[in-house]
Design a protein around this motif. Structure first.
Motif, PDB file in Angstrom:
ATOM      1  N   VAL A  20       6.183   4.658   0.378  1.00 43.42           N
ATOM      2  CA  VAL A  20       6.272   5.616   1.660  1.00 43.42           C
ATOM      3  C   VAL A  20       6.531   6.999   1.106  1.00 43.42           C
ATOM      4  CG1 VAL A  20       7.486   5.673   3.883  1.00 43.42           C
ATOM      5  CG2 VAL A  20       7.158   3.430   2.657  1.00 43.42           C
ATOM      6  N   SER A  21       5.799   7.796   1.540  1.00 45.68           N
ATOM      7  CA  SER A  21       6.050   9.144   1.247  1.00 45.68           C
ATOM      8  C   SER A  21       6.004  10.042   2.504  1.00 45.68           C
ATOM      9  CB  SER A  21       4.770   9.621   0.115  1.00 45.68           C
ATOM     10  OG  SER A  21       3.656   9.408   0.964  1.00 45.68           O
ATOM     11  N   ALA A  41       0.785  -1.186   0.044  1.00 42.92           N
ATOM     12  CA  ALA A  41      -0.109   0.150  -0.062  1.00 42.92           C
ATOM     13  C   ALA A  41       0.883   1.427  -0.047  1.00 42.92           C
ATOM     14  CB  ALA A  41      -0.945   0.039   1.470  1.00 42.92           C
ATOM     15  N   SER A  42       0.252   2.409  -0.151  1.00 39.91           N
ATOM     16  CA  SER A  42       0.932   3.736   0.034  1.00 39.91           C
ATOM     17  C   SER A  42       0.634   4.174   1.421  1.00 39.91           C
ATOM     18  CB  SER A  42       0.407   4.738  -0.910  1.00 39.91           C
ATOM     19  OG  SER A  42       0.763   4.259  -2.235  1.00 39.91           O
ATOM     20  N   VAL A  43       1.920   4.531   2.083  1.00 40.36           N
ATOM     21  CA  VAL A  43       1.844   5.034   3.494  1.00 40.36           C
ATOM     22  C   VAL A  43       2.783   6.070   3.786  1.00 40.36           C
ATOM     23  CG1 VAL A  43       3.608   3.349   4.368  1.00 40.36           C
ATOM     24  CG2 VAL A  43       1.837   3.688   5.797  1.00 40.36           C
ATOM     25  N   GLN A  44       2.478   6.783   4.809  1.00 39.87           N
ATOM     26  CA  GLN A  44       3.241   8.068   5.014  1.00 39.87           C
ATOM     27  C   GLN A  44       4.642   7.457   5.908  1.00 39.87           C
ATOM     28  OE1 GLN A  44       0.827  10.974   7.132  1.00 39.87           O
ATOM     29  NE2 GLN A  44       0.204  11.961   5.260  1.00 39.87           N
ATOM     30  N   ALA A  45       5.785   8.118   5.823  1.00 38.30           N
ATOM     31  CA  ALA A  45       6.957   8.027   6.485  1.00 38.30           C
ATOM     32  C   ALA A  45       6.586   7.776   7.888  1.00 38.30           C
ATOM     33  CB  ALA A  45       7.819   8.775   6.366  1.00 38.30           C
ATOM     34  N   GLY A  46       7.159   6.723   8.597  1.00 41.65           N
ATOM     35  CA  GLY A  46       6.697   6.674  10.280  1.00 41.65           C
ATOM     36  C   GLY A  46       5.613   5.629  10.417  1.00 41.65           C
ATOM     37  N   SER A  92       3.163   1.900   9.438  1.00 41.81           N
ATOM     38  CA  SER A  92       3.490   0.523   9.408  1.00 41.81           C
ATOM     39  C   SER A  92       2.734  -0.161   8.318  1.00 41.81           C
ATOM     40  CB  SER A  92       3.244  -0.346  10.834  1.00 41.81           C
ATOM     41  OG  SER A  92       3.892   0.366  11.969  1.00 41.81           O
ATOM     42  N   LEU A  93       3.152  -1.233   7.965  1.00 35.94           N
ATOM     43  CA  LEU A  93       2.268  -2.047   7.054  1.00 35.94           C
ATOM     44  C   LEU A  93       3.127  -3.481   7.337  1.00 35.94           C
ATOM     45  CD1 LEU A  93       2.686  -0.739   3.396  1.00 35.94           C
ATOM     46  CD2 LEU A  93       0.688  -0.998   4.729  1.00 35.94           C
ATOM     47  N   LEU A 124       5.558 -10.021   6.956  1.00 40.40           N
ATOM     48  CA  LEU A 124       6.776  -9.165   7.145  1.00 40.40           C
ATOM     49  C   LEU A 124       6.140  -7.779   7.764  1.00 40.40           C
ATOM     50  CD1 LEU A 124       9.808  -8.401   6.739  1.00 40.40           C
ATOM     51  CD2 LEU A 124       9.257  -7.523   4.635  1.00 40.40           C
ATOM     52  N   GLN A 125       6.274  -7.533   8.972  1.00 42.19           N
ATOM     53  CA  GLN A 125       5.730  -6.441   9.780  1.00 42.19           C
ATOM     54  C   GLN A 125       6.903  -5.353   9.565  1.00 42.19           C
ATOM     55  OE1 GLN A 125       2.644  -5.984  11.537  1.00 42.19           O
ATOM     56  NE2 GLN A 125       3.286  -3.979  11.412  1.00 42.19           N
ATOM     57  N   MET A 126       6.446  -4.298   8.901  1.00 36.96           N
ATOM     58  CA  MET A 126       7.290  -3.323   8.706  1.00 36.96           C
ATOM     59  C   MET A 126       6.922  -2.122   9.459  1.00 36.96           C
ATOM     60  SD  MET A 126       7.759  -3.676   4.678  1.00 36.96           S
ATOM     61  CE  MET A 126       5.881  -3.166   4.517  1.00 36.96           C
ATOM     62  N   ASN A 127       7.498  -1.370  10.333  1.00 35.68           N
ATOM     63  CA  ASN A 127       7.332  -0.541  11.227  1.00 35.68           C
ATOM     64  C   ASN A 127       8.189   0.662  10.952  1.00 35.68           C
ATOM     65  OD1 ASN A 127       5.232  -1.923  12.682  1.00 35.68           O
ATOM     66  ND2 ASN A 127       6.775  -2.702  14.110  1.00 35.68           N
ATOM     67  N   SER A 128       7.852   1.779  11.427  1.00 33.39           N
ATOM     68  CA  SER A 128       8.938   3.107  11.235  1.00 33.39           C
ATOM     69  C   SER A 128       9.303   3.102   9.781  1.00 33.39           C
ATOM     70  CB  SER A 128      10.092   3.198  12.124  1.00 33.39           C
ATOM     71  OG  SER A 128       9.775   2.934  13.406  1.00 33.39           O
ATOM     72  N   LEU A 129       8.391   3.352   8.767  1.00 32.70           N
ATOM     73  CA  LEU A 129       8.744   2.854   7.310  1.00 32.70           C
ATOM     74  C   LEU A 129       9.315   4.263   6.876  1.00 32.70           C
ATOM     75  CD1 LEU A 129       5.692   1.224   6.261  1.00 32.70           C
ATOM     76  CD2 LEU A 129       8.031   0.430   5.593  1.00 32.70           C
TER      77      LEU A 129
END
Length: 112
Positions: free
Chosen positions: A111-112, A9-14, A16-17, A78-83
């Protein structure tokens, strides 16, 4: 296609996905599993692996990403935090080992 990723997905910096990868049981039960990523204009990069409970991570994601698997569901996560913006890439699920060379089609993380 043997492996099927989802969750990009598209997510803001900081943010999680959590990515998921569904695999057939005959692959999941005997192969190591991995996540790779490929950013535009860059080579494919190994992100994380899991095999018999042992995990490895790329330096760039260590402490932020967590790989796991649910053997009952034949699913890799895959848990991704603090992207970060530099995490933007197509993420691929793959299996490795003897007669275990399978890949998914990829899922886009922006991540934007």
């Amino acid at each position: 296609v043997q492996l099927v990723e989802s969750g990009g997905a598209s997510v803001q910096a900081g943010g999680s996905l959590k990515l998921s990868c569904a695999a057939p049981g005959y692959i999941f039960s005997r192969c190591g599993m991995a996540w790779y990523r490929q950013a535009p204009g860059k080579e494919r990069e190994l992100v994380s692996t899991i095999s018999d409970g042992t995990t490895t991570y790329a330096v760039s994601v260590k402490g932020r990403f967590t790989i796991s698997q649910d053997n009952a569901k034949n699913t890799l996560y895959l848990q991704m935090n603090s992207l970060k913006t530099e995490d933007t890439a197509v993420y691929y699920c793959a299996s490795y080992g003897i007669r275990c060379n399978y890949w998914g089609q990829g899922t886009q993380v922006t991540v934007s």
